[in-house]
Design an enzyme around this catalytic site. Sequence first.
Site, short mmCIF file in Angstrom:
data_model
loop_
_atom_site.label_atom_id
_atom_site.label_comp_id
_atom_site.label_asym_id
_atom_site.label_seq_id
_atom_site.Cartn_x
_atom_site.Cartn_y
_atom_site.Cartn_z
N ARG A 78 -28.60 -27.06 -8.02
CA ARG A 78 -28.09 -27.08 -9.40
C ARG A 78 -26.59 -27.36 -9.37
O ARG A 78 -25.84 -26.61 -8.73
CB ARG A 78 -28.36 -25.72 -10.07
CG ARG A 78 -27.69 -25.58 -11.40
CD ARG A 78 -27.90 -24.19 -12.04
NE ARG A 78 -27.15 -24.16 -13.29
CZ ARG A 78 -26.31 -23.20 -13.66
NH1 ARG A 78 -26.14 -22.13 -12.91
NH2 ARG A 78 -25.65 -23.28 -14.79
N HIS A 122 -20.59 -26.92 -17.93
CA HIS A 122 -20.19 -25.70 -17.23
C HIS A 122 -18.67 -25.52 -17.44
O HIS A 122 -17.89 -25.52 -16.50
CB HIS A 122 -20.57 -25.77 -15.75
CG HIS A 122 -20.72 -24.43 -15.07
ND1 HIS A 122 -21.86 -24.04 -14.41
CD2 HIS A 122 -19.86 -23.39 -14.96
CE1 HIS A 122 -21.71 -22.82 -13.91
NE2 HIS A 122 -20.49 -22.40 -14.22
N GLU A 167 -23.96 -20.34 -19.79
CA GLU A 167 -23.32 -19.12 -20.29
C GLU A 167 -22.44 -19.33 -21.52
O GLU A 167 -21.22 -19.09 -21.47
CB GLU A 167 -22.49 -18.46 -19.17
CG GLU A 167 -23.29 -18.14 -17.92
CD GLU A 167 -22.52 -17.26 -16.92
OE1 GLU A 167 -21.31 -17.09 -17.10
OE2 GLU A 167 -23.15 -16.76 -15.99
N ASN A 300 -28.68 -16.11 -15.55
CA ASN A 300 -27.70 -15.76 -14.53
C ASN A 300 -27.57 -14.25 -14.54
O ASN A 300 -27.21 -13.64 -15.55
CB ASN A 300 -26.33 -16.37 -14.85
CG ASN A 300 -26.32 -17.88 -14.73
OD1 ASN A 300 -27.30 -18.48 -14.29
ND2 ASN A 300 -25.21 -18.49 -15.12
N TYR A 302 -26.09 -10.84 -12.36
CA TYR A 302 -25.26 -10.35 -11.25
C TYR A 302 -25.27 -8.84 -11.07
O TYR A 302 -25.30 -8.35 -9.96
CB TYR A 302 -23.79 -10.81 -11.45
CG TYR A 302 -23.61 -12.28 -11.17
CD1 TYR A 302 -23.38 -12.73 -9.88
CD2 TYR A 302 -23.71 -13.22 -12.18
CE1 TYR A 302 -23.24 -14.08 -9.59
CE2 TYR A 302 -23.57 -14.58 -11.92
CZ TYR A 302 -23.34 -15.00 -10.63
OH TYR A 302 -23.22 -16.33 -10.35
N GLU A 364 -28.47 -18.38 -11.46
CA GLU A 364 -27.38 -17.87 -10.62
C GLU A 364 -27.66 -16.42 -10.28
O GLU A 364 -28.12 -15.65 -11.13
CB GLU A 364 -26.02 -17.91 -11.35
CG GLU A 364 -25.45 -19.28 -11.54
CD GLU A 364 -24.10 -19.25 -12.26
OE1 GLU A 364 -23.39 -18.22 -12.21
OE2 GLU A 364 -23.79 -20.26 -12.90
C1 FCB Z 1 -20.81 -17.05 -13.58
C2 FCB Z 1 -20.42 -18.51 -13.66
C3 FCB Z 1 -20.21 -19.16 -12.32
C4 FCB Z 1 -19.52 -18.23 -11.36
C5 FCB Z 1 -20.19 -16.89 -11.30
C6 FCB Z 1 -19.60 -15.93 -10.32
O1 FCB Z 1 -20.43 -16.42 -14.76
O2 FCB Z 1 -21.41 -19.23 -14.35
O3 FCB Z 1 -19.50 -20.36 -12.53
O4 FCB Z 1 -18.18 -18.13 -11.69
O5 FCB Z 1 -20.19 -16.32 -12.57
#
Ligand code: FCB
Length: 460
Positions: A78, A122, A167, A300, A302, A364
């Site tokens: 991607r 992006h 995002e 995405n 985290y 992500e």
């Molecule tokens: C996300 C972004 C990506 C990267 C990660 C750590 O928010 O999409 O570009 O910065 O965080």
Amino acid sequence: MPSFLTFPEHFLWGAATAAYQIEGAWQADGKGESIWDRFAHTPGKTRNGDTGDVACDHYHRWPDDIRLMQSLGLRAYRFSIAWTRILPQGRGAINQAGLDFYSRLVDGLLAAGIEPGVTLYHWDLPQALQDQGGWANRDTAAAFVEYADVVSRRLGDRVKLWITHNEPAVVAWLGHSNGEHAPGINDVATAAAVSHHLLLSHGWAMPVLRQNSPDAQAGITLNINWTAPASRSAADLDFARNVDGRWVRWFLDPLYGRQYPADITADLEAEGAFPHGVLSFVQPGDYVAIATPTDFLGVNYYNRVIVRSQAVTEADNLPPTLIPAPRDLDHWSEMGWETYPDGLFATLARVAFEYQAPRIYITENGASYADGPDADGRVHDARRLAYVRQHLTAAWRAIQMGVPLAGYFAWSLLDNFEWAHGYAQRFGLTWVNYETQERIVKDSGLWYGQAARAGGFAPA
Ligand code: FCB
């Protein structure tokens, strides 16, 4: 749990990047200036004044980077397209050299057996469009559709996975409400209008992508972390509602036909987000356009965010019931993000069952740790390896529960320019020496490549 976690046969084992974070070559071959070029070149905006001028020099080293992906055994990649390479002024004159660059990249990936997934936006809006109001200007949504058309007419025969936006919540709130990201605006009314025009541009682009790339899948990527109240007090519960609402429901609800959530509309109104009337930027037909059906939702994910209201009254001040993991690097990355794989499981269940996303990609997921080469020349990033394994295990559990998860893209293929944090935060499966541009695959990358090849792995 079985001793080997097998993933579906056509599961996309991928890695992700974004143009401004890796390409460099910010003025090469007719490229125009983007808002991230402008922002990073403005003193005080990024850590150490770091910029993406050179980054990973991927613009020149892409054949090596494809070989690297191939050596890992990745099935998908991607990446995002720099709008300013295609339309240097945002709209109008097309820069063929920019299109040629991405066309060669796509051909190279396909020749290596790697499925290309393209993100159109992006975060690197052409500065020329920002000068006309940027995403606060409804006309920018029309410009985005023209851009999507130009790109998908050229690449649509070969690219089968399209993501309109990455995002939009970060673009709206971090870019326009607290100024941490480009274009660095601090105004909630601007941010609210921006969020709507981003969603609108997504909806308007969907039929264009379908027409130019008929047998492809198209969708959008949202950042959906797991927000939880620290206690069951009314104040904490309400704060969690607000945080999750503005970051997640504000985007998911209209995309899935529910229009903007009333509670967050009221919160934003109280903050002065609607100087011209509540939701005055919504025009007839907008909600239908935004809810245009997509083929998938990109997620995405985290971390977990435990929120504690500042506004607790004494009666309300219950002791926290959610205790975050111990504050060490095994449980928190160097970004200060708590590692919480159960949140990925819960998030996937939420979008699959509450919103009925027909298909989901984790677009992500990853962690920032600075580990560099040891004396043996290898990068032993045990914590990132554990993070990736734990999150893939959560993803596997979600699939067993019936979540239509079709792929996972690790963030990131390479260490790269982490926006306002500059080069200080390293998310790569591959270590990058920014002086020499040498790449060294980290232990996490080797492990992930093995899992990709085997179609699964043994859980910890
Ligand atoms: C996300 C972004 C990506 C990267 C990660 C750590 O928010 O999409 O570009 O910065 O965080």
